[in-house]
Design a protein around this motif. Structure first.
Motif, PDB file in Angstrom:
ATOM      1  N   ILE A  37       0.838  -1.208   0.000  1.00 35.88           N
ATOM      2  CA  ILE A  37       0.000   0.000   0.000  1.00 35.88           C
ATOM      3  C   ILE A  37       0.867   1.249   0.000  1.00 35.88           C
ATOM      4  O   ILE A  37       0.612   2.211  -0.741  1.00 35.88           O
ATOM      5  CB  ILE A  37      -0.974  -0.025   1.201  1.00 35.88           C
ATOM      6  N   GLU A  38       1.936   1.250   0.828  1.00 33.36           N
ATOM      7  CA  GLU A  38       2.841   2.404   0.860  1.00 33.36           C
ATOM      8  C   GLU A  38       3.558   2.561  -0.481  1.00 33.36           C
ATOM      9  O   GLU A  38       3.711   3.687  -0.983  1.00 33.36           O
ATOM     10  CB  GLU A  38       3.851   2.244   1.997  1.00 33.36           C
ATOM     11  N   ASP A  39       4.006   1.415  -1.032  1.00 32.39           N
ATOM     12  CA  ASP A  39       4.661   1.489  -2.346  1.00 32.39           C
ATOM     13  C   ASP A  39       3.709   2.035  -3.403  1.00 32.39           C
ATOM     14  O   ASP A  39       4.083   2.859  -4.235  1.00 32.39           O
ATOM     15  CB  ASP A  39       5.164   0.100  -2.773  1.00 32.39           C
ATOM     16  N   ARG A  40       2.475   1.546  -3.349  1.00 33.79           N
ATOM     17  CA  ARG A  40       1.465   2.022  -4.297  1.00 33.79           C
ATOM     18  C   ARG A  40       1.204   3.506  -4.086  1.00 33.79           C
ATOM     19  O   ARG A  40       1.093   4.273  -5.047  1.00 33.79           O
ATOM     20  CB  ARG A  40       0.171   1.210  -4.091  1.00 33.79           C
ATOM     21  N   GLU A  41       1.155   3.948  -2.842  1.00 32.11           N
ATOM     22  CA  GLU A  41       0.939   5.368  -2.542  1.00 32.11           C
ATOM     23  C   GLU A  41       2.107   6.201  -3.035  1.00 32.11           C
ATOM     24  O   GLU A  41       1.919   7.260  -3.643  1.00 32.11           O
ATOM     25  CB  GLU A  41       0.746   5.546  -1.030  1.00 32.11           C
ATOM     26  N   GLU A  42       3.333   5.722  -2.808  1.00 29.15           N
ATOM     27  CA  GLU A  42       4.516   6.443  -3.303  1.00 29.15           C
ATOM     28  C   GLU A  42       4.511   6.491  -4.825  1.00 29.15           C
ATOM     29  O   GLU A  42       4.844   7.514  -5.429  1.00 29.15           O
ATOM     30  CB  GLU A  42       5.791   5.766  -2.793  1.00 29.15           C
ATOM     31  N   TYR A  43       4.131   5.367  -5.462  1.00 22.13           N
ATOM     32  CA  TYR A  43       4.069   5.321  -6.928  1.00 22.13           C
ATOM     33  C   TYR A  43       3.045   6.332  -7.445  1.00 22.13           C
ATOM     34  O   TYR A  43       3.310   7.056  -8.408  1.00 22.13           O
ATOM     35  CB  TYR A  43       3.715   3.902  -7.391  1.00 22.13           C
ATOM     36  N   LEU A  44       1.893   6.384  -6.780  1.00 25.75           N
ATOM     37  CA  LEU A  44       0.863   7.342  -7.188  1.00 25.75           C
ATOM     38  C   LEU A  44       1.337   8.783  -6.980  1.00 25.75           C
ATOM     39  O   LEU A  44       1.103   9.660  -7.831  1.00 25.75           O
ATOM     40  CB  LEU A  44      -0.439   7.095  -6.427  1.00 25.75           C
ATOM     41  N   GLN A  45       2.019   9.037  -5.830  1.00 26.65           N
ATOM     42  CA  GLN A  45       2.557  10.388  -5.573  1.00 26.65           C
ATOM     43  C   GLN A  45       3.585  10.752  -6.631  1.00 26.65           C
ATOM     44  O   GLN A  45       3.593  11.876  -7.149  1.00 26.65           O
ATOM     45  CB  GLN A  45       3.179  10.460  -4.164  1.00 26.65           C
ATOM     46  N   ALA A  46       4.482   9.784  -6.944  1.00 25.37           N
ATOM     47  CA  ALA A  46       5.509  10.038  -7.967  1.00 25.37           C
ATOM     48  C   ALA A  46       4.845  10.278  -9.320  1.00 25.37           C
ATOM     49  O   ALA A  46       5.255  11.176 -10.079  1.00 25.37           O
ATOM     50  CB  ALA A  46       6.481   8.874  -8.037  1.00 25.37           C
ATOM     51  N   SER A  47       3.816   9.495  -9.616  1.00 23.20           N
ATOM     52  CA  SER A  47       3.095   9.681 -10.887  1.00 23.20           C
ATOM     53  C   SER A  47       2.432  11.042 -10.930  1.00 23.20           C
ATOM     54  O   SER A  47       2.446  11.721 -11.969  1.00 23.20           O
ATOM     55  CB  SER A  47       2.049   8.587 -11.063  1.00 23.20           C
ATOM     56  N   LEU A  48       1.858  11.460  -9.812  1.00 22.17           N
ATOM     57  CA  LEU A  48       1.253  12.795  -9.755  1.00 22.17           C
ATOM     58  C   LEU A  48       2.298  13.886  -9.955  1.00 22.17           C
ATOM     59  O   LEU A  48       2.060  14.866 -10.670  1.00 22.17           O
ATOM     60  CB  LEU A  48       0.523  12.995  -8.425  1.00 22.17           C
ATOM     61  N   ARG A  49       3.467  13.709  -9.306  1.00 23.45           N
ATOM     62  CA  ARG A  49       4.539  14.700  -9.479  1.00 23.45           C
ATOM     63  C   ARG A  49       4.993  14.741 -10.943  1.00 23.45           C
ATOM     64  O   ARG A  49       5.192  15.819 -11.509  1.00 23.45           O
ATOM     65  CB  ARG A  49       5.712  14.389  -8.555  1.00 23.45           C
ATOM     66  N   VAL A  50       5.157  13.555 -11.543  1.00 23.87           N
ATOM     67  CA  VAL A  50       5.573  13.508 -12.947  1.00 23.87           C
ATOM     68  C   VAL A  50       4.507  14.150 -13.829  1.00 23.87           C
ATOM     69  O   VAL A  50       4.817  14.902 -14.758  1.00 23.87           O
ATOM     70  CB  VAL A  50       5.853  12.036 -13.361  1.00 23.87           C
ATOM     71  N   ALA A  51       3.239  13.854 -13.527  1.00 22.93           N
ATOM     72  CA  ALA A  51       2.152  14.437 -14.312  1.00 22.93           C
ATOM     73  C   ALA A  51       2.114  15.956 -14.152  1.00 22.93           C
ATOM     74  O   ALA A  51       1.915  16.687 -15.129  1.00 22.93           O
ATOM     75  CB  ALA A  51       0.816  13.824 -13.889  1.00 22.93           C
ATOM     76  N   GLN A  52       2.318  16.436 -12.921  1.00 21.09           N
ATOM     77  CA  GLN A  52       2.342  17.879 -12.691  1.00 21.09           C
ATOM     78  C   GLN A  52       3.528  18.514 -13.415  1.00 21.09           C
ATOM     79  O   GLN A  52       3.405  19.577 -14.031  1.00 21.09           O
ATOM     80  CB  GLN A  52       2.397  18.181 -11.196  1.00 21.09           C
ATOM     81  N   LYS A  53       4.673  17.832 -13.339  1.00 24.58           N
ATOM     82  CA  LYS A  53       5.864  18.344 -14.010  1.00 24.58           C
ATOM     83  C   LYS A  53       5.628  18.373 -15.531  1.00 24.58           C
ATOM     84  O   LYS A  53       5.982  19.346 -16.207  1.00 24.58           O
ATOM     85  CB  LYS A  53       7.072  17.486 -13.669  1.00 24.58           C
ATOM     86  N   ALA A  54       5.018  17.300 -16.038  1.00 20.17           N
ATOM     87  CA  ALA A  54       4.710  17.254 -17.470  1.00 20.17           C
ATOM     88  C   ALA A  54       3.726  18.355 -17.839  1.00 20.17           C
ATOM     89  O   ALA A  54       3.856  18.993 -18.895  1.00 20.17           O
ATOM     90  CB  ALA A  54       4.147  15.886 -17.845  1.00 20.17           C
ATOM     91  N   GLN A  55       2.757  18.589 -16.978  1.00 20.92           N
ATOM     92  CA  GLN A  55       1.784  19.665 -17.223  1.00 20.92           C
ATOM     93  C   GLN A  55       2.471  21.025 -17.237  1.00 20.92           C
ATOM     94  O   GLN A  55       2.195  21.872 -18.094  1.00 20.92           O
ATOM     95  CB  GLN A  55       0.676  19.629 -16.156  1.00 20.92           C
ATOM     96  N   GLN A  56       3.398  21.227 -16.275  1.00 24.27           N
ATOM     97  CA  GLN A  56       4.137  22.485 -16.237  1.00 24.27           C
ATOM     98  C   GLN A  56       4.990  22.639 -17.495  1.00 24.27           C
ATOM     99  O   GLN A  56       5.073  23.728 -18.076  1.00 24.27           O
ATOM    100  CB  GLN A  56       5.013  22.548 -14.985  1.00 24.27           C
ATOM    101  N   GLU A  57       5.626  21.540 -17.910  1.00 26.70           N
ATOM    102  CA  GLU A  57       6.437  21.598 -19.132  1.00 26.70           C
ATOM    103  C   GLU A  57       5.564  21.882 -20.349  1.00 26.70           C
ATOM    104  O   GLU A  57       5.957  22.638 -21.237  1.00 26.70           O
ATOM    105  CB  GLU A  57       7.208  20.291 -19.315  1.00 26.70           C
ATOM    106  N   MET A  58       4.385  21.269 -20.387  1.00 27.36           N
ATOM    107  CA  MET A  58       3.465  21.530 -21.493  1.00 27.36           C
ATOM    108  C   MET A  58       3.047  22.999 -21.504  1.00 27.36           C
ATOM    109  O   MET A  58       3.009  23.629 -22.566  1.00 27.36           O
ATOM    110  CB  MET A  58       2.217  20.635 -21.374  1.00 27.36           C
ATOM    111  N   ASN A  59       2.754  23.548 -20.316  1.00 24.54           N
ATOM    112  CA  ASN A  59       2.399  24.961 -20.225  1.00 24.54           C
ATOM    113  C   ASN A  59       3.575  25.829 -20.665  1.00 24.54           C
ATOM    114  O   ASN A  59       3.403  26.819 -21.382  1.00 24.54           O
ATOM    115  CB  ASN A  59       1.958  25.321 -18.812  1.00 24.54           C
ATOM    116  N   SER A  60       4.769  25.445 -20.208  1.00 23.04           N
ATOM    117  CA  SER A  60       5.971  26.190 -20.578  1.00 23.04           C
ATOM    118  C   SER A  60       6.193  26.114 -22.087  1.00 23.04           C
ATOM    119  O   SER A  60       6.492  27.128 -22.736  1.00 23.04           O
ATOM    120  CB  SER A  60       7.181  25.631 -19.829  1.00 23.04           C
TER     121      SER A  60
END
Length: 165
Positions: A37-60
Motif C-alpha cells: 500500500i505504501e509502495d502504491r501510494e509512493e508510486y501514485l505520488q511520484a506519478s502525480l509529481r511527474v504528471a504535474q511536471k509534465a503539465q508544467q512543461e506543457m504549459n511552458s
C-alpha cells in the motif's frame, strides 16, 4: 436453540483462533500488505509529481510556442515591410533612371537637331554665298566689259575700304 446462543468454549476457541490469526496476519501479512500500500501510494505520488511536471512543461512549451509564433509573425511582418520598402525603392529608382534616360535622350536629340539645324543653315549659307557669287560674277562680267568701268569699280572699292574702320 443451541445454534443461536454460543457456548463459552466456542467463544474461547474462537477468541484464541482470532488472536492467533491476528498475530499471524500481523507478522506475515500486514507488513507486506502495508508495504504494498505504501509502495502504491509512493508510486501514485511520484506519478502525480511527474504528471504535474509534465503539465508544467506543457504549459511552458505552450508559452514558448506562443512567444515563438509572435516572434515569427513579427519577423514575417518586418520582412514584408522591408520587401515593400525595397520594392518601392527599386520602382522609384527605375522611374528615376527612366526619367534621367528620357532627359538625356531628349537633350541628345535637341543637340542633334541643333547640330543638324546649324549644318543645314551653314549649307544654306554656303549655297546662298555660291549663288550670290555666281550672280555677282555674271553681273560683273556683264557690266564690266571694258577697262574703264573696271578701274572705276576698283577705286570705289578702295575708297570704301579706307573709310572702313
Amino acid at each position: 436453540m443451541d445454534l443461536v446462543t454460543p457456548s463459552i468454549g466456542l467463544i474461547f476457541w474462537q477468541a484464541i483462533l482470532f488472536i492467533l490469526l491476528f498475530f499471524l496476519l500481523a507478522k506475515f501479512a500486514w507488513k507486506p500488505i502495508l508495504r504494498l500500500i505504501e509502495d502504491r501510494e509512493e508510486y501514485l505520488q511520484a506519478s502525480l509529481r511527474v504528471a504535474q511536471k509534465a503539465q508544467q512543461e506543457m504549459n511552458s512549451l505552450e508559452l514558448e510556442k506562443e512567444i515563438w509564433l509572435k516572434q515569427s509573425r513579427a519577423q514575417r511582418d518586418l520582412l514584408l515591410k522591408e520587401t515593400r520598402t525595397l520594392s518601392d525603392q527599386i520602382i522609384h529608382q527605375a522611374k528615376e533612371n527612366a526619367q534621367n534616360e528620357r532627359h538625356e535622350i531628349l537633350l541628345q536629340t535637341k543637340i542633334l537637331i541643333e547640330n543638324q539645324k546649324k549644318a543645314a543653315l551653314a549649307d544654306i549659307k554656303n549655297q546662298v554665298a555660291d549663288l550670290s557669287i555666281s550672280i555677282a560674277e555674271k553681273l560683273l562680267q556683264k557690266e564690266l566689259k571694258n577697262d574703264k568701268e573696271q578701274e572705276k569699280l576698283v577705286s570705289n572699292l578702295l575708297a570704301d575700304l579706307k573709310d572702313f574702320p
